[in-house]
Design an enzyme around this catalytic site. Structure first.
Site, PDB file in Angstrom:
ATOM      1  N   GLY A 160      36.810  40.999  57.637  1.00  0.00           N
ATOM      2  CA  GLY A 160      36.538  39.801  56.826  1.00  0.00           C
ATOM      3  C   GLY A 160      36.048  40.110  55.424  1.00  0.00           C
ATOM      4  O   GLY A 160      35.473  39.254  54.768  1.00  0.00           O
ATOM      5  N   VAL A 185      33.081  32.448  53.860  1.00  0.00           N
ATOM      6  CA  VAL A 185      31.776  32.202  53.213  1.00  0.00           C
ATOM      7  C   VAL A 185      31.259  30.798  53.534  1.00  0.00           C
ATOM      8  O   VAL A 185      30.089  30.622  53.883  1.00  0.00           O
ATOM      9  CB  VAL A 185      31.861  32.423  51.683  1.00  0.00           C
ATOM     10  CG1 VAL A 185      30.517  32.153  51.020  1.00  0.00           C
ATOM     11  CG2 VAL A 185      32.337  33.834  51.376  1.00  0.00           C
ATOM     12  N   ILE A 195      23.923  40.787  47.060  1.00  0.00           N
ATOM     13  CA  ILE A 195      22.965  41.502  46.196  1.00  0.00           C
ATOM     14  C   ILE A 195      22.432  40.560  45.121  1.00  0.00           C
ATOM     15  O   ILE A 195      23.213  39.968  44.381  1.00  0.00           O
ATOM     16  CB  ILE A 195      23.629  42.690  45.458  1.00  0.00           C
ATOM     17  CG1 ILE A 195      24.415  43.569  46.419  1.00  0.00           C
ATOM     18  CG2 ILE A 195      22.605  43.495  44.679  1.00  0.00           C
ATOM     19  CD1 ILE A 195      25.266  44.619  45.712  1.00  0.00           C
ATOM     20  N   GLY A 200      28.293  39.991  46.270  1.00  0.00           N
ATOM     21  CA  GLY A 200      28.021  39.376  47.586  1.00  0.00           C
ATOM     22  C   GLY A 200      26.553  39.022  47.747  1.00  0.00           C
ATOM     23  O   GLY A 200      26.017  38.175  47.039  1.00  0.00           O
ATOM     24  N   LYS A 243      34.316  33.788  42.016  1.00  0.00           N
ATOM     25  CA  LYS A 243      34.347  34.630  40.802  1.00  0.00           C
ATOM     26  C   LYS A 243      35.551  34.353  39.928  1.00  0.00           C
ATOM     27  O   LYS A 243      35.497  34.486  38.706  1.00  0.00           O
ATOM     28  CB  LYS A 243      34.276  36.114  41.161  1.00  0.00           C
ATOM     29  CG  LYS A 243      35.253  36.567  42.218  1.00  0.00           C
ATOM     30  CD  LYS A 243      34.569  36.740  43.545  1.00  0.00           C
ATOM     31  CE  LYS A 243      35.616  36.758  44.648  1.00  0.00           C
ATOM     32  NZ  LYS A 243      35.104  37.162  45.921  1.00  0.00           N
ATOM     33  N   LYS A 263      34.562  40.200  38.369  1.00  0.00           N
ATOM     34  CA  LYS A 263      33.119  40.436  38.467  1.00  0.00           C
ATOM     35  C   LYS A 263      32.583  41.152  37.230  1.00  0.00           C
ATOM     36  O   LYS A 263      31.483  40.834  36.764  1.00  0.00           O
ATOM     37  CB  LYS A 263      32.824  41.220  39.745  1.00  0.00           C
ATOM     38  CG  LYS A 263      33.096  40.387  41.005  1.00  0.00           C
ATOM     39  CD  LYS A 263      33.139  41.231  42.250  1.00  0.00           C
ATOM     40  CE  LYS A 263      33.390  40.394  43.501  1.00  0.00           C
ATOM     41  NZ  LYS A 263      33.716  41.220  44.673  1.00  0.00           N
TER      42      LYS A 263
HETATM   43  N1  HSE Z   1      37.074  40.683  48.640  1.00  0.00           N
HETATM   44  C1  HSE Z   1      35.802  40.829  48.012  1.00  0.00           C
HETATM   45  C2  HSE Z   1      35.326  42.271  48.207  1.00  0.00           C
HETATM   46  C3  HSE Z   1      34.845  39.867  48.624  1.00  0.00           C
HETATM   47  O1  HSE Z   1      35.938  42.983  49.005  1.00  0.00           O
HETATM   48  O2  HSE Z   1      34.386  42.684  47.560  1.00  0.00           O
HETATM   49  C4  HSE Z   1      33.565  39.724  47.889  1.00  0.00           C
HETATM   50  O3  HSE Z   1      33.758  39.246  46.581  1.00  0.00           O
END
Ligand code: HSE
Length: 410
Positions: free
Chosen positions: A181, A12, A130, A128, A99, A199
């Site tokens: 990734g 990121v 959104i 991500g 998070k 989340k």
């Molecule tokens: N590892 C997390 C996912 C990355 O796969 O959603 C984004 O928070």
């Protein structure tokens, strides 16, 4: 010219640096100010065109009064928490994609940002790329939020989708997600549900106004899900998804969970595939509203971080933060006996003897079942029951020695 710093140059962080550097003019036109990436903190060495910006010493950022906004994209609690706190205390706005940090320390950092009159923003921590937290806080401000559901982890959704569509086994699908990734540094956080748990904590805190701690959320990952489960679910008109869920109860407490769930093929969440995430929010005025997009990946997540940097710059001198209060023990009701249709698989010492026992125990309390002669296993979709009723039925079966229960949205 506005000086910013980036803490962390992983997937990121490198995306944030690249957007700010490669699209500098486009952003400058949009906000009427030039953004200068002055420092990038990382202990590793990188061979990139902007390698002159790297430092290994956090104090270079903290003590630089010309830096007004800091992006924390290191991940993890330590040392991210200490660094973020120090930046806020020094009067710098902080934006983060972390998070884990927000789910653990959000209420405290929000309070600190408020005291210091700076921004603390974390749009990238959920979903991500959104836009979901800001729209929830702003555009749904006239609503009382009642319930939130979401596919909140791109890696597990990618894996489950590969299992459903390509009949791919779990390990191969996980390896692909890592190569792309999407996965966390330690993919256990993805597949065991901890990432989605963090989340749903953030969404519930924002939606219902009080901090929800990860250990208050019933969390179950997808490591136990087999290709057979995927096939049985298909026969019951459903797909298996890792669903984060939070709901307000009349007594002021909430329920919150992350678990693999059979989702009806009719439900919007059933068609969220690959790395995509979707958050569905039920407001008392709007009804259900869905936020959909790429939930993981370098560019999508970096896009949300950069948007927060821009927001913090635009509102410099005006504190801007998403808001909630401290949580408390007992706020999340862990003992509720949930009612719904359950998916169950049963295995016994003696498969032939297990069949009549299952019929006797469940009577007419099932909607559908499969006797899998090859695997010597029974798969059931129950009618609406409480979980304690299901457990009582299973306890009455003397031949049973292995079972799996999943919740459903059916
Ligand atoms: N590892 C997390 C996912 C990355 O796969 O959603 C984004 O928070």
């Amino acid at each position: 010219m506005i000086n910013v710093a980036i803490m962390g140059h992983g997937v990121v962080g490198s995306g944030v640096a690249e957007i700010l550097i490669n699209h500098n003019e486009r952003i400058a036109k949009r906000i009427d100010k030039q953004i200068n990436v002055k420092h990038i903190l990382d202990l590793r060495d990188f061979d990139v065109p902007y390698s002159d910006k790297f430092t290994k010493d956090f104090n270079d950022i903290l003590n630089d009064d010309s830096v007004s906004v800091v992006a924390e994209v290191m991940g993890g609690i330590n040392p991210a928490y200490d660094f973020v706190k120090a930046c806020l205390e020094a009067g710098k706005s902080v934006v983060t994609s972390n998070k884990e940090l927000v789910a653990a320390k959000g209420a405290e950092l929000i309070k600190l940002a408020n005291q210091k009159g700076v921004s603390f923003l974390f749009e990238a921590s959920v979903g991500g790329g959104i836009p979901v937290l800001r729209p929830m806080a702003n555009c749904l401000a006239a609503n009382e939020i009642n319930e939130i559901w979401g596919i909140l982890n791109g890696t597990t959704n990618y894996i489950l989708n590969k299992m459903i569509v390509d009949n791919m086994d779990f390990d191969t699908a996980l390896k692909l997600a890592q190569d792309l990734g999407f996965a966390e540094r330690n993919p256990a956080a993805d597949v065991e549900g901890h990432d989605a748990c963090r989340k749903i904590c953030i969404l519930a805190a924002l939606g219902f106004g009080k901090h929800v701690y990860p250990d208050q959320v019933q969390t179950e990952g997808i490591t136990n899900i087999s290709l057979d489960d995927v096939e049985y679910a298909d026969g019951f008109g459903a797909v298996i998804k890792l669903i984060g869920h939070a709901k307000k109860q009349e007594n002021g407490t909430i329920i919150a969970s992350v678990r693999p769930t059979l989702v009806s093929r009719e439900h919007i969440l059933s068609s969220v595939n690959g790395v995509f995430n979707c958050v569905v929010v039920d407001g008392d005025q709007t009804g259900e509203v869905a936020f959909y997009g790429k939930g993981a990946g370098k560019e999508a997540t970096a896009s949300a971080v950069v948007a927060d940097i821009i927001d913090a710059i635009r509102h410099s001198g005006v504190k801007k933060y998403l808001n909630w209060q401290d949580g408390y023990e007992g706020y999340v009701d862990c003992f509720i006996d949930e009612i719904g249709k359950f998916y169950i698989t049963l295995k016994g010492n003696d498969y032939e003897a297990l069949k009549p026992e299952f019929i006797a125990a469940f009577g007419d309390c099932f909607e559908s079942y499969v006797f899998n002669e090859y695997r010597k296993e029974i798969a059931i979709l129950t009618k609406e029951l409480s979980k304690s009723q299901v457990k009582a039925k299973l306890a009455a079966m003397t031949q049973l020695n292995e079972y799996k229960i999943l919740h459903t949205m059916l």
